[in-house]
Design a protein around this motif. Structure first.
Motif, short mmCIF file in Angstrom:
data_model
loop_
_atom_site.label_atom_id
_atom_site.label_comp_id
_atom_site.label_asym_id
_atom_site.label_seq_id
_atom_site.Cartn_x
_atom_site.Cartn_y
_atom_site.Cartn_z
N PRO A 185 2.62 -78.01 12.64
CA PRO A 185 1.16 -77.94 12.73
C PRO A 185 0.56 -79.14 13.46
CG PRO A 185 1.87 -77.33 10.54
CD PRO A 185 3.09 -77.83 11.26
N GLN B 121 0.67 -73.87 9.16
CA GLN B 121 2.10 -73.58 9.02
C GLN B 121 2.30 -72.16 8.50
OE1 GLN B 121 4.72 -75.56 9.94
NE2 GLN B 121 6.04 -73.83 9.43
N HIS C 87 0.16 -69.64 8.75
CA HIS C 87 -0.27 -68.72 9.80
C HIS C 87 0.84 -68.53 10.84
CE1 HIS C 87 -3.00 -66.60 12.42
NE2 HIS C 87 -2.75 -67.45 13.40
N TYR C 88 1.46 -69.60 11.22
CA TYR C 88 2.56 -69.54 12.20
C TYR C 88 3.70 -68.68 11.67
CZ TYR C 88 6.53 -71.10 14.96
OH TYR C 88 7.64 -71.14 15.75
N GLU C 89 4.07 -68.89 10.40
CA GLU C 89 5.18 -68.15 9.83
C GLU C 89 4.86 -66.67 9.66
OE1 GLU C 89 6.17 -70.26 6.27
OE2 GLU C 89 6.83 -72.03 7.39
N GLN D 178 2.72 -64.90 11.47
CA GLN D 178 2.68 -64.27 12.79
C GLN D 178 4.07 -63.96 13.32
OE1 GLN D 178 0.37 -66.88 15.28
NE2 GLN D 178 -1.28 -65.38 15.31
N TRP E 167 8.42 -76.37 16.31
CA TRP E 167 6.96 -76.38 16.18
C TRP E 167 6.54 -76.94 14.84
CZ3 TRP E 167 3.17 -74.43 13.01
CH2 TRP E 167 1.88 -74.48 13.53
#
Length: 146
Positions: A96, A71, A73-75, A77, A94
């Protein structure tokens, strides 16, 4: 076993006691008189001890650290981020769980019993929805395999 854990992880035991006192759970004044603890205190003690032994709960807890990491990492990026907005456009879509699932094979889960289900339900309540349990359901057979 609890006396050994308490002696082996003495500093952690004292820290755990301080956290219990801070949460107004009464602390751990009963010492090694294990029967004197309330059910709520005993549940916390069991959780603490499970994280110090090689248990399924400890293994699953370690694996589930991937969930918040993905989560984050997604934010970081910024995938799908609209210019000027702090929150990615796909943040509500989305999760995880889309790319991570922890499947635990439990041989004892299929055997009915309140204790077995209680332990598994604790894991389900503590960890995100990406935790799944796999087990083989079976039926007792008589000696003629009927």
């Amino acid at each position: 076993l609890m006396d050994w854990l308490k002696a082996r992880y003495e500093d952690e035991w004292h820290n755990f006691d301080a956290r219990m006192q801070a949460k107004n759970m009464g602390g751990l004044q009963a010492g090694s008189n294990w029967d004197d603890y309330s059910d709520a205190q005993w549940e916390k003690i069991c959780g603490w001890s499970s994280m110090r032994l090689q248990t399924l709960f400890r293994t699953v807890a370690g694996m589930m650290l991937y969930h918040p990491a993905l989560q984050c990492h997604y934010e970081v990026q910024g995938v799908g981020r609209v210019r000027g907005e702090k929150k990615p456009a796909l943040a509500d879509v989305w999760t995880p769980n889309d790319c991570f699932t922890c499947i635990v094979s439990m041989q004892q889960y299929g055997i009915p019993g309140a204790v077995n289900y209680g332990h598994v339900n604790k894991m389900f309540s503590k960890f995100p929805s990406s935790l799944k349990v796999a087990f083989i359901d079976f039926k007792e057979k008589n000696i003629h395999a009927e």
